[in-house]
Design an enzyme around this catalytic site. Structure first.
Site, PDB file in Angstrom:
ATOM      1  N   SER A 149       0.836  -1.198   0.000  1.00 61.07           N
ATOM      2  CA  SER A 149       0.000   0.000   0.000  1.00 61.07           C
ATOM      3  C   SER A 149       0.876   1.255   0.000  1.00 61.07           C
ATOM      4  CB  SER A 149      -0.967  -0.041   1.192  1.00 61.07           C
ATOM      5  OG  SER A 149      -1.988   0.908   1.061  1.00 61.07           O
ATOM      6  N   ASP A 225     -10.245  -5.677  -3.096  1.00 60.64           N
ATOM      7  CA  ASP A 225      -9.674  -4.631  -2.250  1.00 60.64           C
ATOM      8  C   ASP A 225     -10.595  -3.411  -2.269  1.00 60.64           C
ATOM      9  OD1 ASP A 225      -8.052  -2.465  -1.265  1.00 60.64           O
ATOM     10  OD2 ASP A 225      -6.239  -3.562  -1.836  1.00 60.64           O
ATOM     11  N   HIS A 258      -7.357  -6.026   1.163  1.00 61.86           N
ATOM     12  CA  HIS A 258      -6.170  -5.201   1.377  1.00 61.86           C
ATOM     13  C   HIS A 258      -5.364  -5.624   2.608  1.00 61.86           C
ATOM     14  CE1 HIS A 258      -4.042  -1.541   0.173  1.00 61.86           C
ATOM     15  NE2 HIS A 258      -4.016  -1.111   1.424  1.00 61.86           N
TER      16      HIS A 258
END
Length: 280
Positions: A149, A225, A258
């Site tokens: 991320s 996600d 995620h």
């Protein structure tokens, strides 16, 4: 405090350590973790850096990343720094996506953040020097970098900026174009100001558009996600790499979100991929 061992534990035949030191880059104590696989005396092992995402410390991947078995198998040292400076005197923000835990791997130029938020210098310059001094088995002529991320953004930008240092670059659900998403726009404005040209030096898609090149990239992204469309935008990286002739392997993983359930599911793949490219 210059350098201290916080803890060590035996794992998969090697040693998982957590360490703390006084950082000149941030002006604060910084904590990081290192896994060193079992190895012959005098052996030199390649290094894989892992940069974490928003809200994380070194502990998230250390406790949930499930990398140690693969690192032991392939003989790879795994280093996990923190995501920002810490301490009562460090500037902060009430939001989760700015301030502590959200350093975005930039060197801030705007007050009050510029006093301590120098994570680019910390990761690129200071911490490697410390590793070289304190971990003689680490072969810094063979380095790879990955991250998740915000840390995927860090891995891509630091890797693109230092192609002679990092033989291999991968990412899990990276923020590929922070200039074009809410997380990135907030962070880059706060840390760097309103000059969007300055932002481009911390935006992987923009860096590729501006001429930076590496041979190949590996990216895993969950198609379930929640941040995929608004924040992550992997299609922008795919287009930039296609136009630049960079060999991007972008794997859209069905049903994955995620979280570290996603990261840990593909961590061994990434360790093996890096190990192949970090052979002596």
């Amino acid at each position: 405090m210059s350098f201290e061992t916080v803890s060590t534990n035996k794992a998969h035949g090697g040693v998982q350590g957590v360490y703390r030191h006084s950082s000149t880059a941030t002006g604060t104590p910084m904590t990081f973790s290192v896994f060193v696989p079992d190895h012959a005396e005098g052996a030199k092992l390649p290094v894989l850096w892992y940069l974490s995402g928003l809200t994380c410390t070194h502990a998230n991947v250390t406790e949930k990343g499930e990398y140690r078995a693969a690192c032991a198998e392939h003989g790879v040292i795994f280093i996990a720094p923190d995501t920002s400076p810490r301490g009562d005197d460090v500037a902060d923000d009430e939001a989760y996506d700015f301030g502590k835990g959200a350093g975005f791997y930039v060197d801030a130029t705007q007050a009050p953040w510029s006093a301590s938020y120098r994570m680019r210098s910390y990761i690129e310059d200071e911490l490697p020097g410390l590793i070289l001094r304190e971990f003689p088995m680490a072969d810094l002529s063979r380095q790879g970098i990955t991250g998740h991320s915000m840390g995927g953004h860090g891995a891509l930008t630091i890797g693109l900026r230092n192609p002679d240092r990092f033989r291999s670059i991968s990412a899990f659900a990276p923020i590929v174009a922070p200039s074009l998403c809410p997380w990135g726009q907030k962070a880059l404005t706060g840390y760097l100001g309103d000059d969007r040209e300055a932002w481009r030096r911390y935006d992987a898609v923009a860096m590729i558009e501006d001429g930076l090149r590496v041979a190949e990239l590996l990216v895993d992204q969950g198609d379930a996600d929640a941040f995929l469309t608004e924040q992550l935008k992997p299609e922008l990286l795919a287009a930039a790499c296609r136009d630049a002739g960079i060999d991007l392997t972008l794997r859209m993983q069905p049903g994955y979100d995620h979280s570290y359930y996603f990261i840990s599911s593909f961590m061994s793949d990434h360790v093996a991929w890096h190990a192949e490219r970090l052979k002596a």
